[in-house]
Design a protein around this motif. Structure first.
Motif, PDB file in Angstrom:
ATOM      1  N   GLU A 176      23.510  -4.354  -4.308  1.00 54.13           N
ATOM      2  CA  GLU A 176      24.820  -4.262  -3.672  1.00 54.13           C
ATOM      3  C   GLU A 176      24.794  -5.036  -2.357  1.00 54.13           C
ATOM      4  O   GLU A 176      23.987  -4.749  -1.473  1.00 54.13           O
ATOM      5  CB  GLU A 176      25.180  -2.799  -3.416  1.00 54.13           C
ATOM      6  N   SER A 177      25.656  -6.031  -2.230  1.00 56.20           N
ATOM      7  CA  SER A 177      25.654  -6.891  -1.054  1.00 56.20           C
ATOM      8  C   SER A 177      26.937  -7.706  -1.022  1.00 56.20           C
ATOM      9  O   SER A 177      27.641  -7.822  -2.038  1.00 56.20           O
ATOM     10  CB  SER A 177      24.448  -7.845  -1.101  1.00 56.20           C
ATOM     11  N   PRO A 178      27.285  -8.304   0.134  1.00 58.49           N
ATOM     12  CA  PRO A 178      28.449  -9.202   0.191  1.00 58.49           C
ATOM     13  C   PRO A 178      28.338 -10.360  -0.801  1.00 58.49           C
ATOM     14  O   PRO A 178      29.338 -10.796  -1.359  1.00 58.49           O
ATOM     15  CB  PRO A 178      28.431  -9.700   1.639  1.00 58.49           C
ATOM     16  N   LYS A 210      15.092   0.160   1.774  1.00 61.25           N
ATOM     17  CA  LYS A 210      16.249  -0.520   1.193  1.00 61.25           C
ATOM     18  C   LYS A 210      17.554   0.181   1.583  1.00 61.25           C
ATOM     19  O   LYS A 210      18.575  -0.472   1.832  1.00 61.25           O
ATOM     20  CB  LYS A 210      16.117  -0.581  -0.329  1.00 61.25           C
ATOM     21  N   GLU A 211      17.524   1.517   1.642  1.00 58.41           N
ATOM     22  CA  GLU A 211      18.714   2.254   2.081  1.00 58.41           C
ATOM     23  C   GLU A 211      19.116   1.862   3.498  1.00 58.41           C
ATOM     24  O   GLU A 211      20.294   1.717   3.811  1.00 58.41           O
ATOM     25  CB  GLU A 211      18.448   3.763   2.040  1.00 58.41           C
ATOM     26  N   LYS A 266       0.818  -1.216   0.000  1.00 60.17           N
ATOM     27  CA  LYS A 266       0.000   0.000   0.000  1.00 60.17           C
ATOM     28  C   LYS A 266       0.850   1.264   0.000  1.00 60.17           C
ATOM     29  O   LYS A 266       0.368   2.332  -0.342  1.00 60.17           O
ATOM     30  CB  LYS A 266      -0.920   0.005   1.225  1.00 60.17           C
ATOM     31  N   HIS A 267       2.100   1.109   0.399  1.00 66.01           N
ATOM     32  CA  HIS A 267       2.971   2.287   0.514  1.00 66.01           C
ATOM     33  C   HIS A 267       4.297   2.054  -0.204  1.00 66.01           C
ATOM     34  O   HIS A 267       5.360   1.982   0.423  1.00 66.01           O
ATOM     35  CB  HIS A 267       3.194   2.611   1.988  1.00 66.01           C
ATOM     36  N   PRO A 268       4.235   1.912  -1.533  1.00 65.59           N
ATOM     37  CA  PRO A 268       5.466   1.652  -2.298  1.00 65.59           C
ATOM     38  C   PRO A 268       6.475   2.788  -2.228  1.00 65.59           C
ATOM     39  O   PRO A 268       7.651   2.583  -2.503  1.00 65.59           O
ATOM     40  CB  PRO A 268       4.951   1.453  -3.731  1.00 65.59           C
ATOM     41  N   GLU A 269       6.006   3.985  -1.846  1.00 61.80           N
ATOM     42  CA  GLU A 269       6.923   5.127  -1.764  1.00 61.80           C
ATOM     43  C   GLU A 269       7.984   4.931  -0.676  1.00 61.80           C
ATOM     44  O   GLU A 269       8.998   5.631  -0.656  1.00 61.80           O
ATOM     45  CB  GLU A 269       6.130   6.416  -1.506  1.00 61.80           C
ATOM     46  N   LEU A 270       7.767   3.961   0.225  1.00 59.31           N
ATOM     47  CA  LEU A 270       8.721   3.726   1.308  1.00 59.31           C
ATOM     48  C   LEU A 270       9.808   2.712   0.944  1.00 59.31           C
ATOM     49  O   LEU A 270      10.770   2.545   1.692  1.00 59.31           O
ATOM     50  CB  LEU A 270       7.977   3.222   2.555  1.00 59.31           C
ATOM     51  N   GLY A 325      19.627  -2.434   3.186  1.00 62.26           N
ATOM     52  CA  GLY A 325      20.429  -3.063   2.135  1.00 62.26           C
ATOM     53  C   GLY A 325      19.733  -4.236   1.491  1.00 62.26           C
ATOM     54  O   GLY A 325      20.339  -5.002   0.746  1.00 62.26           O
ATOM     55  N   ARG A 326      18.420  -4.396   1.754  1.00 61.96           N
ATOM     56  CA  ARG A 326      17.672  -5.545   1.234  1.00 61.96           C
ATOM     57  C   ARG A 326      16.387  -5.090   0.543  1.00 61.96           C
ATOM     58  O   ARG A 326      15.833  -4.038   0.864  1.00 61.96           O
ATOM     59  CB  ARG A 326      17.312  -6.517   2.362  1.00 61.96           C
ATOM     60  N   SER A 327      15.936  -5.950  -0.366  1.00 62.21           N
ATOM     61  CA  SER A 327      14.678  -5.671  -1.071  1.00 62.21           C
ATOM     62  C   SER A 327      13.537  -6.548  -0.581  1.00 62.21           C
ATOM     63  O   SER A 327      12.386  -6.332  -0.931  1.00 62.21           O
ATOM     64  CB  SER A 327      14.861  -5.902  -2.581  1.00 62.21           C
TER      65      SER A 327
END
Length: 555
Positions: free
Chosen positions: A524-526, A119-120, A110-114, A123-125
């Motif tokens: 971007e991740s290990p 993610k910042e 409902k809140h894709p703007e977040l 570091g995950r999606s």
């Protein structure tokens, strides 16, 4: 094994120092969490007090579910970024609900703007992402593996310290909680009756429809073009030209179809060519057998409404541990009846005018809804033969044509490529459905049609306006999980989901092209850094992980 957490009411009280000496939790079996001892300072409470009785609703902004309910002073909160219909999110929230802490559930659908801000921070999606105050724990799997002393520390942190108002992104106060793509997703779809629906109803009651012989074959529930024109002139008072035009409109709007072997696919004509009403055309599509009487909706809009409706239904009957769905009870729900009524409207959607983005959103949403509908009607497949039948026979009637799950995935979304264990392409050169197929395979669709075992993409319903970035997010989420990709830089080995093996041609066809595609679509991740090192070494072994075909049915 992921534990379910249940709290045992306490009859002990604090001593004069206001410190509870022992609090015991009852857990289901877990290697990490069997017994948790919490020592924390709390104002003295009355005797016979049940510490974790739900009483205080924690308000944390518009668009959030107030889950955690507790009594006493709790200064902080747990924040969970989740999405509707995600079993891993349900597991996490069930476990957190047992800790007696306020939990803010932020629906990322409902809140894709977040999504970008979350993610910042993480570091995950993937979802869920869990924060104790502003301390990021990770996903559900990470939380379940926390050592007891670390969980104790985090619980104490939430109880004793407030969280800064701007520490984590939350929906704005004036933002509507129902801002998702489908405003009518609760079954409140308003049908505007199509003007020709009454003509069709009158035709069904007439003696025009009957059995017609063609050579040695009998065509049931059929009529000729001449019979239809004659009936329109006699019963509806139309002139010949108007009656012929009406016949063509009925054909164009998918109210009727030409009978196979009797001029099917041609324009309407005043002749002995045979036609049938769409609802009388014999096939096993799950949305067939009724007339779609509403004025047609835009295809992408309709699929989004259907997808949201069945997702909410799915979530309602998902077990508290997120592992099982009560499909039997779900099939008896009045909401499912409304879903089936709405699915009938797919019969007359216009597909040929769809753009690439609209096709992707429409068919991904429709595919995912059809899988759940198929489970409800036929039961979840449990072996290879049942899976073959399920994906080749479970179908919807869409825009006047029947599309199975196999047709949607391999015919439309993969640009008419052979599927797993298929000898032929789904659509022949003369198949009218070929006009709907994408010109080339879109590899990103595999991560929208399949969900990772430890975390779901934070998108469940796709929209044409943002489809490409949504698909990239789904791919990135899938690759974050060890069920999608595991990199062992020491051994120079990359273990991948079977999806990459089955559809290798979509990702370049060779190991090198496949791995470069994966690298390009990783966040971007290990893990990405490890894959870069393995690729640079030049010595790479690619293997494939076992695929979990187990069903989630509770029956």
């Amino acid at each position: 094994m992921i534990p379910n957490i249940f709290l045992q009411p306490l009859r002990s009280v604090s001593d004069n120092t206001g410190i509870f000496k022992t609090i015991t939790y009852n857990f289901s079996p877990s290697k990490h969490l069997q017994r948790l001892w919490l020592y924390f300072r709390h104002p003295p409470l009355e005797e016979e007090h049940n510490l974790f009785r739900a009483s205080l609703r924690f308000g944390c902004g518009c668009g959030l579910n107030k889950m955690g309910e507790t009594e006493g002073r709790v200064l902080g909160r747990v924040t969970v970024y989740s999405v509707l219909g995600c079993p891993h999110c349900v597991q996490a929230k069930t476990s957190l609900g047992g800790l007696g802490l306020p939990v803010c559930d932020v629906d990322m659908g409902k809140h894709p703007e977040l999504r970008g801000r979350v993610k910042e921070l993480t570091g995950r999606s993937t979802v869920p992402q869990i924060f104790f105050n502003s301390v990021h724990v990770g996903g559900n799997d990470d939380m379940q593996k926390l050592p007891p002393e670390e969980l104790e520390r985090l619980v104490r942190l939430v109880r004793e310290e407030p969280v800064s108002l701007d520490a984590l992104p939350l929906p704005k106060e004036n933002q509507s909680d129902g801002s998702d793509t489908a405003g009518e997703a609760d079954g409140e779809f308003k049908c505007e009756r199509d003007a020709l629906a009454d003509v069709v109803e009158d035709l069904k009651r007439s003696d025009v429809i009957g059995c017609q012989w063609r050579r040695l074959s009998m065509c049931r529930n059929s009529f000729t073009g001449a019979q239809l024109v004659g009936w329109l002139q006699k019963e509806r008072g139309m002139e010949m030209t108007k009656a012929c035009e009406t016949g063509q409109v009925l054909l164009d709007r998918k109210y009727m179809v030409g009978v196979a072997g009797a001029g099917k696919g041609e324009g309407f004509g005043v002749s002995d060519r045979l036609y049938r009403l769409m609802e009388h055309d014999p096939h096993s599509a799950l949305n067939a057998g009724q007339t779609a009487a509403c004025s047609p909706l835009q295809a992408a809009e309709l699929s989004a409404i259907l997808r949201d409706m069945i997702l909410k239904l799915f979530s309602e009957y998902l077990s508290s541990d997120g592992k099982c769905v009560d499909y039997k009870a779900m099939s008896l729900s009045p909401v499912f009846e409304r879903y089936c009524e709405l699915a009938v409207q797919l019969q007359r959607v216009e597909l040929l005018s769809l753009t690439r983005e609209e096709k992707l959103a429409f068919f991904i949403n429709t595919y995912n809804a059809l899988v759940i509908h198929g489970n409800l009607r036929m039961g979840a497949p449990t072996n290879m033969w049942q899976r073959y039948k399920f994906f080749n026979y479970v179908s919807y009637l869409i825009g006047g044509e029947v599309f199975t799950l196999q047709d949607i995935e391999n015919g439309v979304l993969r640009g008419n490529r052979k599927g797993v264990a298929q000898l032929l392409r789904p659509f022949s050169k003369t198949d009218p459905r070929l006009q709907v197929a994408l010109p080339d395979a879109e590899p990103l669709i595999h991560f929208a049609l399949n969900c990772g075992a430890k975390g779901c993409p934070p998108i469940k319903t796709y929209t044409p306006q943002d489809i490409d970035s949504q698909l990239r997010t789904a791919a990135e989420s899938f690759l974050e999980n060890d069920d999608g990709c595991v990199v062992d830089s020491e051994k120079g080995e990359v273990c991948l989901s079977q999806i990459f093996k089955w559809y290798k041609a979509d990702f370049g066809g060779t190991d090198e092209k496949l791995l470069n595609w994966i690298l390009e679509h990783m966040g971007e991740s290990p893990k990405r850094s490890s894959l870069q090192r393995v690729l640079s070494s030049g010595k790479i072994k690619v293997s494939y992980l076992p695929y979990d075909w187990s069903t989630n049915s509770s029956h």
